[in-house]
Design an enzyme around this catalytic site. Sequence first.
Site, short mmCIF file in Angstrom:
data_model
loop_
_atom_site.label_atom_id
_atom_site.label_comp_id
_atom_site.label_asym_id
_atom_site.label_seq_id
_atom_site.Cartn_x
_atom_site.Cartn_y
_atom_site.Cartn_z
N LYS A 60 -28.33 -7.19 18.19
CA LYS A 60 -27.45 -7.84 19.47
C LYS A 60 -26.58 -9.00 19.23
CE LYS A 60 -29.69 -7.17 23.08
NZ LYS A 60 -30.08 -7.03 24.54
N LEU A 62 -25.39 -9.61 16.32
CA LEU A 62 -24.15 -9.13 15.38
C LEU A 62 -23.02 -8.78 16.31
CD1 LEU A 62 -26.43 -7.14 12.73
CD2 LEU A 62 -25.42 -9.51 12.48
N LYS A 72 -31.31 1.88 20.29
CA LYS A 72 -31.39 3.22 19.33
C LYS A 72 -32.13 2.42 18.14
CE LYS A 72 -27.69 6.12 20.82
NZ LYS A 72 -27.52 5.75 22.17
N THR A 101 -16.59 20.53 9.07
CA THR A 101 -15.62 19.33 9.15
C THR A 101 -15.69 18.74 7.67
OG1 THR A 101 -17.25 17.93 10.25
CG2 THR A 101 -15.39 19.09 11.52
N GLY A 189 -15.41 8.34 -2.68
CA GLY A 189 -14.97 9.76 -2.24
C GLY A 189 -13.91 10.33 -2.81
#
Length: 328
Positions: A60, A62, A72, A101, A189
């Site tokens: 937190k 950051l 999480k 997708t 990519g």
Amino acid sequence: MSKRKAPKSEKNEDIVEALIELAEYEKNVERNRFKEKAYRKAATIIAGLDKRIKSGDDAKALPGVGDKIAKKIDEILETGKLRKLENIRADDKSTAINLLTRVSGIGPAKAKELVDAGIINLDDLEKHKDKLNHAQLIGLKHFHDFEVKIPREEVKELFESVKKVADSIDEEYMMEVCGSFRRGAKFSGDVDILLCHSEFKHSDKHHGDLLHRLIKKLTEKELVTDKISEGDTKFMGVAKLPKHKHFRRLDVRLLPVDEYYCGLLYFTGSNIFNTEMRAHAHQKRFILNEHSLRPLECGKPGAPLPVSSEQDIFEYLDYPYKKPEDRD
């Protein structure tokens, strides 16, 4: 562009990958761009750390990490997994949408349409090609190749081959690979090339055939194997080097020479760096985008400033120069 670019972090790889997977879910299934951006921003920040995150409270501190993401992270650190992701992976519809997708050309809306029609995997897609447009058919054709990351040396080799062809046509062409490659990434990519020509300026009404003649020659040389789309200023397609087995996504974008360096800055990224620099420009009463840098005069953008290098932009804005590899 690659559809799934996860930043890498040796120290926090499990956390980064979980956040990217959550971002993909929000983008493709929930269609929640706000949450998607939040997860991607947190993932990018955490990927840049050179130490292991020890707790959610640690995270937190950051930028971009709030309470929900911190919780999480605590769950991942404490249990080695994330219940929300397990539920997502167990949901057949979500899994199918996320898979489809990944086919170049298929967005979230099209993926949902296909899944609703009972098409849930690549085998189903092969049987229902009539439901796909030209770009999506090429994405399906080269799905497995497009999933394979491109090593830096192969990007260099492909770029040098394209540049050699361009120089044989006209030595006034100028070009550079942008994106994560220019920021020093070991793998990419796809290959994004920014192109300009000394005689093509923003004031010109016609682009001539500057891009078309290059693509024509690349096709004749069998470097370009498929065309997804080709306009006066942007080409999207597929390329393959003779000694390599994989087909690669290739985008070539033509910019006027007087917009080239603003475009180079923008298309190099990263997204976070671009956002920060545009915000800084606004504080200094400038408008910065991929086309130009303009001073704000009485609240309205003035004439574009002359820019002959990326450094010019930093100097106008009184912003410390950052090399491309420092823009993550």
